[in-house]
Design an enzyme around this catalytic site. Sequence first.
Site, short mmCIF file in Angstrom:
data_model
loop_
_atom_site.label_atom_id
_atom_site.label_comp_id
_atom_site.label_asym_id
_atom_site.label_seq_id
_atom_site.Cartn_x
_atom_site.Cartn_y
_atom_site.Cartn_z
N GLY A 1 182.13 38.02 -46.88
CA GLY A 1 182.46 38.46 -45.52
C GLY A 1 183.86 38.07 -45.12
N SER B 1 186.47 40.27 -44.86
CA SER B 1 187.26 41.38 -44.32
C SER B 1 187.73 41.09 -42.90
CB SER B 1 186.42 42.66 -44.33
OG SER B 1 185.12 42.42 -43.85
N ARG B 2 186.98 40.22 -42.21
CA ARG B 2 187.29 39.99 -40.79
C ARG B 2 187.04 38.53 -40.42
NH1 ARG B 2 183.38 42.65 -37.78
NH2 ARG B 2 182.10 43.31 -39.51
N ASN C 1 180.11 32.83 -46.20
CA ASN C 1 180.50 33.03 -44.81
C ASN C 1 179.84 34.26 -44.19
OD1 ASN C 1 182.59 33.00 -42.44
ND2 ASN C 1 182.79 35.01 -43.41
N TYR D 1 168.62 33.74 -34.87
CA TYR D 1 169.92 33.41 -35.47
C TYR D 1 169.99 31.91 -35.77
CZ TYR D 1 175.01 32.80 -35.81
OH TYR D 1 176.28 32.46 -36.23
N ALA E 1 167.57 29.86 -36.26
CA ALA E 1 166.64 29.53 -37.36
C ALA E 1 167.28 29.86 -38.70
CB ALA E 1 165.34 30.29 -37.19
N LYS F 1 170.41 29.90 -39.41
CA LYS F 1 171.51 28.97 -39.67
C LYS F 1 170.99 27.56 -39.96
CE LYS F 1 174.95 31.78 -39.44
NZ LYS F 1 175.81 31.98 -40.62
N ILE G 1 183.80 30.75 -31.63
CA ILE G 1 185.05 31.16 -32.25
C ILE G 1 185.33 32.62 -31.89
CG2 ILE G 1 186.30 31.33 -34.46
CD1 ILE G 1 185.29 28.45 -33.78
#
Length: 253
Positions: free
Chosen positions: A18, A20-21, A96, A161, A163, A165, A194
Amino acid sequence: MKTPDKKPLNGKIALVTGSSRGIGRATAIALARAGAFTFINYVRNEDAARETLEIVESHGGRGSLLSFDVSDSDAVQDAIKGITEEKERIDILVNNAGITLDGIFVRTKPEEWNSLIDINLKGVFNCCRSAIRYMMKQRWGRIINMTSVVAISGNAGQVCYSASKAGIVGLTKSLARELGSRNICINAVAPGFIETDMTASIGEKNREKVIDQIPLGRTGTPDDIAGIVAFLASGKADYITGQVIHVNGGLYM
Ligand code: NAP
């Protein structure tokens, strides 16, 4: 006295999923600037990935694009095998790639849960499983997994989300215990808020509310995270494994 190597990751081969951004892009640039040949992974956004590569090259770094979906075990295996065939090794893996799923828990559909876990958690499993085979043979490896502050603090509206992580935290610590004897260090980085596409849709009011809780008084930038990842990949972090490094301006302590 030996002169210190100017580029701490010279000769290393890295993969950033991940990239690209957002945080992944900043991380790929930081690793490449530190000397690593960096594979820039993306799933959809080839133009953005190409832009990452252009920035890498404009800084004198080297890398190449590698498209695959982290949730697809076979695609991950093929991609990492391809890296080792081309470069004869893989030294640094940054897991990532991730998606978010915000909303009230009781309204979450099972298929939304499944696709979140497939990308955020199974994706990390897939990439670790493929890369570790080669790292074990090399007896050297660095894996950095992107978790989140909410994995530890919890957050209403982010049950699924957080959970996904939190699963990464358990995976990181247990893998670190399993692979320490092979000189493979596995750590997690837990960003706070971020500024990326992922957080772009959060309204001004809610953003202000979060900033009020951040002692440093600002949201973070992708570069705030990338520097820590590059440090963890470097020789300066040789004695760090199984840790969750919080980078959140003091939002959680
Ligand atoms: P972002 O700007 O939305 O970028 C997500 C990246 O992941 C893109 O490069 C995207 O590729 C890639 N990706 C998504 N699904 C993928 C898949 N199935 N396979 C391969 N690549 C995939 O996100 P971000 O804010 O930089 O977040 C990066 C990581 O940090 C995520 O794991 C996120 O959970 C974590 N994090 C972010 C924050 C934050 O405040 N931003 C806070 C804590 C943790 P495409 O461009 O091809 O779509």
